[in-house]
Design an enzyme around this catalytic site. Structure first.
Site, PDB file in Angstrom:
ATOM      1  N   LYS A 277      78.034  44.620  59.291  1.00  0.00           N
ATOM      2  CA  LYS A 277      77.084  45.736  59.726  1.00  0.00           C
ATOM      3  C   LYS A 277      77.364  45.935  61.423  1.00  0.00           C
ATOM      4  O   LYS A 277      78.179  46.004  61.208  1.00  0.00           O
ATOM      5  CB  LYS A 277      75.924  44.446  60.189  1.00  0.00           C
ATOM      6  N   ARG A 351      70.664  35.540  48.385  1.00  0.00           N
ATOM      7  CA  ARG A 351      69.721  35.724  47.467  1.00  0.00           C
ATOM      8  C   ARG A 351      71.248  35.175  46.616  1.00  0.00           C
ATOM      9  O   ARG A 351      70.768  34.733  45.221  1.00  0.00           O
ATOM     10  CB  ARG A 351      70.328  37.297  46.601  1.00  0.00           C
TER      11      ARG A 351
END
Ligand code: BES
Ligand code: MN
Ligand code: ZN
Length: 497
Positions: A277, A351
């Site tokens: 990120k 996920r």
């Protein structure tokens, strides 16, 4: 904070500050306020006529030394239009009163419930508001600046409901408010303090204290269970992963009864991994375990409220780091279910860990699943920090969760999960890939990935990336973790009893 209920009429209560609220309407000096007005020779009516006391939302009016009133001061908080008034607004009014008075070094107050709230629901929301308002994020400040803690709070305004009903409501509010603050405290911890192992230790301590069954899976058992999706995220970190499993069993279980599974994402820090990120705002990614923390808070509350349904929390916990052993874009992993996953972006890690969490919850016998996760930036684009996104493979079950959310005063908005999203996560090399090959719809894509592991078990996914953290403080709440999800899930468990 010591909580009690005062049965005396408002004018007789000798307290440093008597607090109540005023509606924004023509005849606003009514009911309990009319009684105070009468005892004080019409002071409230005069305040209203002068235009100072309007009842507008969150207006504060503090009046000293009212003749005829045993309380030293009267604080009136605006509650807005009466048609819009509900538990959520009462919670805010109470929380705001506490924070406002605390800043003025007031340590005792009595909160006067009004006519409509002379019931258990009102006293529950009021106590929740008190506890939520008393939370602060300044854990590591060596000098606390938020004033003295509120020591004693009484509620008053008994007419119309039995003292027992009101006290039951207060007790429920205390249990749920404390559970939410437990969740917030975990989320507030920095990642150097709260590693997956420490999160598991804290969860275990809570479970033991609450008489809940607890099982902490370490990296060895996680490997034996072949949780390859969780392990693929964890392999980049020197901190080993954990899976926290906490079970609440009701006093009586009927054979064939529903078992509610609560699966919470607990990435104790999300750097993005090799798909790293940008540095701006990355510090906030310590909150990437808010879904897991919400499940732990919910279990804490359920241990006291004792609903008639079995509930199992499954919280996969890991860091997402770019280490020398980290997984790389294009790597293929095998989830516990046996499905192969092409990991095209290592930052879509939530996920992955939820895939194994859901599979394990089903293995443990859960018949209904709710997962909560700070899953996507896309849900923040869609809904800002207003509502959580809610997704499902079973409309009936989603409707039940939405009904609970409405009762709990937590905003959730239904998001689509059409079959087309399934096509967008088909991989060339493996069964599925963890990001879309198309454009947009990021929140639905994330949900569609988790759906692949639910089969026909009724399942609801809550994307709380926008609602688990408050970026700016509010009059009723500190900046930082909100504890979202706890109230809804507690209500859901009770409603499934
Ligand atoms: N934890 C983040 C979700 C997130 C992002 C929460 C920004 C709050 C603010 C999650 O693991 C993530 O990184 N999601 C990616 C998915 C993408 C790579 C498909 C995202 O939303 O950018
Ligand atoms: Mn991520
Ligand atoms: Zn994440």
């Amino acid at each position: 904070m010591h909580l009690s209920f005062d049965t005396r009429p408002a004018v007789q209560i000798d307290t440093p500050v008597l607090v109540s609220y005023v509606f924004e309407k023509e005849n606003r000096i009514e009911g309990a306020l009319a009684a105070i007005d009468q005892a004080t020779g019409g002071r409230l009516r005069r305040l209203a006529e002068s235009g100072e006391l309007t009842g507008k939302s969150l207006e504060t009016t503090l009046v000293h030394d009212l003749p005829g009133l045993a309380a030293a001061r009267l604080l009136l908080v605006g509650a807005g239009k009466p048609e819009k008034f509900d538990g959520a607004i009462l919670r805010r009014v109470v929380g705001m009163s506490l924070r406002w008075l605390r800043a003025k070094s007031v340590t005792r107050m009595t909160f006067l419930l009004r006519e409509g709230e002379r019931n258990a629901g009102g006293s529950e929301a009021a106590v929740e508001g008190l506890l939520l308002g008393s939370f602060d994020s300044d854990f590591y400040k060596t000098e606390k600046k938020n004033g003295k803690a509120m020591e004693r709070v009484s509620l008053a305004g008994a007419e119309g409901a039995s003292v027992e009903e009101i006290e039951d409501g207060m007790e429920k509010g205390r249990i749920i408010g404390e559970a939410q603050n437990f969740t917030r405290a975990l989320v507030n911890e920095p990642s150097n303090v709260l590693t997956p192992r420490i999160l598991a230790e804290r969860a275990e301590a809570m479970a033991r204290e609450c008489g809940l069954e607890v099982d902490i899976l370490d990296e060895k058992r996680i490997a034996e269970l072949k949780m390859g999706a969780l392990l693929s995220v964890a392999q980049g970190s020197v901190e080993p992963p954990r899976v926290i499993v906490i079970t609440y069993t009701p006093p009586q279980v009927k054979p064939g009864a529903s078992v509610l599974g609560l699966v919470g994402k607990a990435v104790t820090f999300d750097t993005g991994g090799i798909s790293i990120k940008p540095s701006e705002g990355m510090d906030k990614m310590k909150y990437d375990m808010a879904g897991g923390a919400a499940m732990l808070g919910t279990m804490k509350a359920l241990s006291s409220l004792k609903p008639g349904v079995k509930v199992i929390a499954v919280v996969p916990a890991t860091e997402n780091m770019p280490g020398g052993k980290a997984q790389k874009p294009g790597d293929v992993q095998f989830a516990m279910s046996g499905k192969s996953i092409e990991v095209l972006n290592t930052d879509a890690e939530g996920r992955l860990i939820l895939a194994d969490g859901v599979t394990y919850a089903k293995k443990l016998g859960c018949t209904h699943l709710v997962d909560a996760a700070t899953l996507t930036g896309a849900i923040v684009v869609a809904l800002s920090n207003v509502s959580a996104g809610i997704f499902t493979n079973n409309q009936e079950f989603e409707d039940r969760v939405l009904a609970s959310a409405r009762r709990a005063g937590e905003k959730m908005w239904p998001m689509p999960l059409d079959d087309e999203y399934r096509d967008m996560i088909k991989s060339t090399i493996a069964d599925i890939q963890n990001i879309s090959s198309g454009r947009g719809g990021g929140a639905s894509i994330g949900a569609a990935f988790i759906r692949e592991f639910t089969d026909d078990t009724p399942w609801v996914h809550l994307d709380i990336a926008g609602t688990a953290w408050l970026d700016d403080q509010k009059p009723w709440s500190a900046k930082g973790p909100t504890g979202v999800g706890v109230r809804t899930l507690v209500d859901l468990a009770i409603s499934m009893s």
